[in-house]
Design an enzyme around this catalytic site. Structure first.
Site, mmCIF file in Angstrom:
data_model
loop_
_atom_site.group_PDB
_atom_site.id
_atom_site.type_symbol
_atom_site.label_atom_id
_atom_site.label_comp_id
_atom_site.label_asym_id
_atom_site.label_seq_id
_atom_site.Cartn_x
_atom_site.Cartn_y
_atom_site.Cartn_z
ATOM 1 N N LEU A 56 0.834 -1.206 0.000
ATOM 2 C CA LEU A 56 0.000 0.000 0.000
ATOM 3 C C LEU A 56 0.867 1.254 0.000
ATOM 4 C CD1 LEU A 56 -2.774 1.328 0.119
ATOM 5 C CD2 LEU A 56 -2.730 1.041 2.610
ATOM 6 N N LYS A 57 1.998 1.225 0.692
ATOM 7 C CA LYS A 57 2.890 2.382 0.703
ATOM 8 C C LYS A 57 3.369 2.708 -0.712
ATOM 9 C CE LYS A 57 5.726 5.639 1.893
ATOM 10 N NZ LYS A 57 6.872 5.528 2.795
ATOM 11 N N LEU A 58 3.717 1.697 -1.502
ATOM 12 C CA LEU A 58 4.133 1.954 -2.877
ATOM 13 C C LEU A 58 2.992 2.569 -3.684
ATOM 14 C CD1 LEU A 58 6.278 -1.175 -3.847
ATOM 15 C CD2 LEU A 58 7.047 1.039 -2.975
#
Length: 291
Positions: free
Chosen positions: A169-171
């Site tokens: 999700l961070k990417l």
């Protein structure tokens, strides 16, 4: 008894996170490759360690805020043998899904529980304790780390029980950040080239469905030509490499990310490697352009 936290990596993000931990009453032990960067934290009440192994001794939670998977693995290979079986490792650096999987295996080899806890936000939110923390990991380990995470975040988005989910999700979130920044640069350069004050682009989107506070934040930096770093170009390029690899690995078209990466690479080659990502504006503006 207060919780002891070892913070490994006190750069742009780690220093703000550690400062909030100190302010919240945690016992904080810090290590950074460049030791001078720990001095303000020591003055605020932290204890500086000479090595990663020394930093994690007696720590309940180890927080890593390091540049990439390679650096994180190298540091934790030194630190993990000194961790106790009760220690929880909260991995907050942006290392991608595969990188998180590799680090989780490293932790398992040493009998240490690792949780996946990347954060959204840059220098100012880190200093203000207003980061958004994305979490994935086994429930009891995450519960042990949560009071630490709450010290420097405004909210948590829980992604799942499997480390790597939060890093994925961070990417996806950083794809939005870099694409938005490059898009603002493109739009402002086009406005100027076609005879409009580029500030009018920001005025035109203001208050409408197309508006975003981040567009104004980065747009004002582009107008000024000053790029004090919150998220450096070289960091964005590292993340873009992870994004492109992840997209292609999952069969997702990466054309947008490829184009954004080209623009950030051009900014790096133009001498803006260590400047804020808003300097991507310089890569889409003619050399003879004047503000």
């Amino acid at each position: 008894m207060s919780t002891t936290v070892a913070v490994l990596g006190t750069g742009i993000m780690g220093s703000g996170m550690a400062a909030n931990l100190i302010a919240r009453g945690f016992e904080v032990q810090v290590w950074n490759r460049t030791r001078d960067r720990t001095r303000p934290l020591v003055e605020a009440g932290a204890r500086a360690a000479a090595s990663p192994a020394e930093a994690v001794q007696g720590a309940d939670v180890v927080l890593t805020v390091l540049f990439d998977e390679g650096v994180t693995a190298h540091v934790m290979e030194q630190a993990l043998p000194s961790c106790s079986p009760e220690t929880v490792w909260a991995q907050a650096g942006t290392v991608g899904v595969k990188g998180t999987d590799d680090l989780a295996r490293l932790a398992e080899q040493h009998g240490v529980r690792m949780v996946d806890t990347p954060v959204l936000g840059t220098k100012e939110p880190a200093e203000q304790g207003a980061l958004v923390v994305l979490t994935a990991g086994e429930g009891t380990a995450l519960a042990a780390a949560r009071p630490v995470l709450e010290a420097f975040s405004s909210r948590e988005v829980h992604v799942g029980d499997e480390p790597g989910r939060a890093s994925g999700l961070k990417l996806a979130c950083n794809a939005w950040v870099t694409t938005l920044t490059a898009g603002v640069a493109q739009s402002m350069a086009m406005a100027r080239a076609m005879g409009a004050d580029p500030r009018l682009f920001l005025e035109a989107i203001s208050g409408g469905a197309l508006d975003a506070d981040y567009a104004h934040l980065k747009g004002e930096m582009m107008l000024s030509g000053e790029y004090p770093v919150s998220f450096p170009v070289h960091g964005a390029l590292k993340d873009l490499d992870l994004m492109v690899a992840s997209a292609r690995g999952h069969g997702i078209a990466s054309g947008v990310l490829d184009g954004v990466r080209v623009q950030f690479k051009a900014a790096e080659l133009s001498g803006f490697r260590d400047d804020d990502i808003a300097s991507v504006f310089e890569a889409v503006t003619p050399d003879d352009d004047t503000r």
